[in-house]
Design an enzyme around this catalytic site. Structure first.
Site, short mmCIF file in Angstrom:
data_model
loop_
_atom_site.label_atom_id
_atom_site.label_comp_id
_atom_site.label_asym_id
_atom_site.label_seq_id
_atom_site.Cartn_x
_atom_site.Cartn_y
_atom_site.Cartn_z
N MET A 67 -12.08 4.31 -0.66
CA MET A 67 -12.71 4.71 0.61
C MET A 67 -13.38 6.05 0.35
O MET A 67 -12.92 7.10 0.79
CB MET A 67 -11.64 4.78 1.70
CG MET A 67 -11.14 3.42 2.12
SD MET A 67 -9.55 3.46 2.97
CE MET A 67 -8.44 3.47 1.56
N MET A 90 -8.80 7.93 -0.80
CA MET A 90 -9.60 8.49 0.30
C MET A 90 -10.11 9.87 -0.13
O MET A 90 -9.34 10.66 -0.66
CB MET A 90 -8.75 8.61 1.56
CG MET A 90 -8.18 7.28 2.04
SD MET A 90 -7.18 7.48 3.53
CE MET A 90 -6.58 5.82 3.75
N MET A 127 -11.37 -5.31 6.34
CA MET A 127 -10.52 -4.31 6.98
C MET A 127 -10.16 -4.80 8.37
O MET A 127 -11.04 -5.07 9.19
CB MET A 127 -11.22 -2.96 7.06
CG MET A 127 -11.43 -2.29 5.71
SD MET A 127 -9.91 -2.02 4.78
CE MET A 127 -8.94 -1.03 5.91
N HIS A 130 -8.47 0.52 -3.91
CA HIS A 130 -9.34 0.46 -2.72
C HIS A 130 -9.97 1.84 -2.53
O HIS A 130 -9.31 2.78 -2.10
CB HIS A 130 -8.47 0.07 -1.51
CG HIS A 130 -9.20 0.06 -0.21
ND1 HIS A 130 -8.53 0.01 1.01
CD2 HIS A 130 -10.53 0.11 0.09
CE1 HIS A 130 -9.44 0.03 1.99
NE2 HIS A 130 -10.63 0.09 1.46
N SER A 139 0.86 -1.19 0.00
CA SER A 139 0.00 0.00 0.00
C SER A 139 0.89 1.24 0.00
O SER A 139 1.82 1.33 0.80
CB SER A 139 -0.87 0.02 1.26
OG SER A 139 -1.17 1.37 1.60
N ASP A 148 -4.76 3.32 -2.17
CA ASP A 148 -5.74 3.73 -1.16
C ASP A 148 -6.31 5.09 -1.52
O ASP A 148 -5.69 6.12 -1.28
CB ASP A 148 -5.08 3.79 0.22
CG ASP A 148 -4.86 2.42 0.81
OD1 ASP A 148 -3.71 2.13 1.23
OD2 ASP A 148 -5.82 1.63 0.82
N HIS A 151 -1.36 -1.71 -4.36
CA HIS A 151 -2.60 -1.34 -3.69
C HIS A 151 -2.70 0.18 -3.58
O HIS A 151 -1.85 0.82 -2.96
CB HIS A 151 -2.61 -1.97 -2.29
CG HIS A 151 -3.86 -1.75 -1.50
ND1 HIS A 151 -5.00 -2.52 -1.65
CD2 HIS A 151 -4.16 -0.86 -0.52
CE1 HIS A 151 -5.93 -2.12 -0.80
NE2 HIS A 151 -5.45 -1.11 -0.11
N ASP A 170 -6.56 -6.09 5.06
CA ASP A 170 -5.88 -4.80 4.95
C ASP A 170 -5.83 -4.09 6.29
O ASP A 170 -6.87 -3.78 6.86
CB ASP A 170 -6.65 -3.95 3.93
CG ASP A 170 -5.99 -2.63 3.60
OD1 ASP A 170 -6.61 -1.84 2.85
OD2 ASP A 170 -4.88 -2.39 4.08
C1 DX5 Z 1 -6.05 2.05 5.56
C2 DX5 Z 1 -5.63 1.52 4.21
C3 DX5 Z 1 -4.52 0.51 4.28
C4 DX5 Z 1 -3.25 1.02 4.96
C5 DX5 Z 1 -2.45 -0.15 5.47
O1 DX5 Z 1 -7.28 2.64 5.50
O2 DX5 Z 1 -6.74 0.95 3.54
O3 DX5 Z 1 -4.25 0.01 2.99
O4 DX5 Z 1 -2.51 1.77 4.08
O5 DX5 Z 1 -1.32 0.33 6.14
P1 DX5 Z 1 -0.62 -0.52 7.30
O6 DX5 Z 1 -0.13 -1.78 6.64
O7 DX5 Z 1 0.50 0.37 7.76
O8 DX5 Z 1 -1.64 -0.78 8.34
ZN ZN Z 2 -6.27 -0.14 1.65
#
Ligand code: DX5
Ligand code: ZN
Length: 230
Positions: free
Chosen positions: A64, A33, A133, A62, A6, A31, A29, A171
């Site tokens: 969010m 947001m 999650m 992913h 990620s 993320d 991956h 994740d």
């Molecule tokens: C959190 C993300 C994850 C995050 C994981 O909302 O969806 O992908 O980056 O990071 P670590 O491995 O540091 O928990």
């Molecule tokens: Zn993620």
């Protein structure tokens, strides 16, 4: 076991170098947001398109975000391989899954830690991937929530009993201790951010997780959860 780095904690100003530093990872991956579904905001399909220009790996996006369906065609155009959106953010997840497949994308549904896992049941036969999650979504570097293990096992049983084929992804808080446990519970794909990006040799970190998962199932403080598993 597939390891998907990620980029949440990576230096996005040195994107190409950061991606080169995880050369051995087949999956990347992303993320996404939007500052509404989760307080933080990161990047969107534009970054995916930028990376697609120099990488032909599997792009695991992913989302969010609120109203995720509105951006599906942008991710298709940007070169995503799969899009995972949150069950909690969608008014009609079945229509969302259908829309992703119509765009030629693989479809994933994600659930937050507090969402009852059974709420996924109506959609599981249509999904390519389910994301459990194991932290509250919204930031990296958080501690793994052990209750995720039973949720993974539930999905693994559901899949086996019905001959389904979705991948189970986890994740949040994945490291050398938690990776063996989620693997034993039935996970196929682990996302790891801080465990990989805090290391200088990131490919070594990526190689470590499947090795530990093979060599060392169940040897951790979460043993009490494991005892309930197969
Ligand atoms: C959190 C993300 C994850 C995050 C994981 O909302 O969806 O992908 O980056 O990071 P670590 O491995 O540091 O928990
Ligand atoms: Zn993620």
């Amino acid at each position: 076991m597939i390891v998907a780095p990620s980029f949440l904690t990576a230096d996005l100003h040195r994107l190409e170098a950061e991606i080169a530093s995880v050369r051995s990872a087949e999956w990347l991956h992303f993320d996404v947001m939007d500052g509404r579904f989760v307080p933080a905001s990161t990047y969107d399909h534009h970054l995916v398109a930028t990376v697609r220009a120099f990488s032909d790996r599997y792009f695991d996006c992913h989302l969010m975000t609120v109203d995720p369906e509105a951006s599906f065609s942008d991710y298709a155009a940007a070169g995503a391989s799969s899009v995972t959106f949150h069950l909690e953010a969608s008014a009609d997840p079945a229509a969302g899954i259908f829309a992703l497949h119509a765009l030629g994308l693989r479809a994933g549904l994600a659930v937050k830690p507090a969402t009852p896992i059974e709420r996924l049941s109506p959609y599981l036969s249509h999904l390519d991937l389910v994301l459990v999650m194991s932290v509250e979504p919204g930031k990296g570097g958080q501690a793994f929530l052990p209750e995720a293990l039973d949720r993974i096992a539930w999905l693994s049983d559901f899949r086996a009993e019905r001959g389904l084929t979705y991948l189970i992804q986890v994740d949040g808080g994945i490291n050398g201790v938690t990776a063996p446990l989620v693997r034993r519970a039935g996970a196929d794909v682990v996302v790891a951010g801080s465990f990989i990006f805090r290391r200088t040799d990131r490919d070594a970190a990526i190689a470590e997780l499947p090795e530990l998962a093979k060599a060392n199932p169940g040897a951790s403080p979460y043993i009490r959860s494991v005892s309930k598993l197969r």
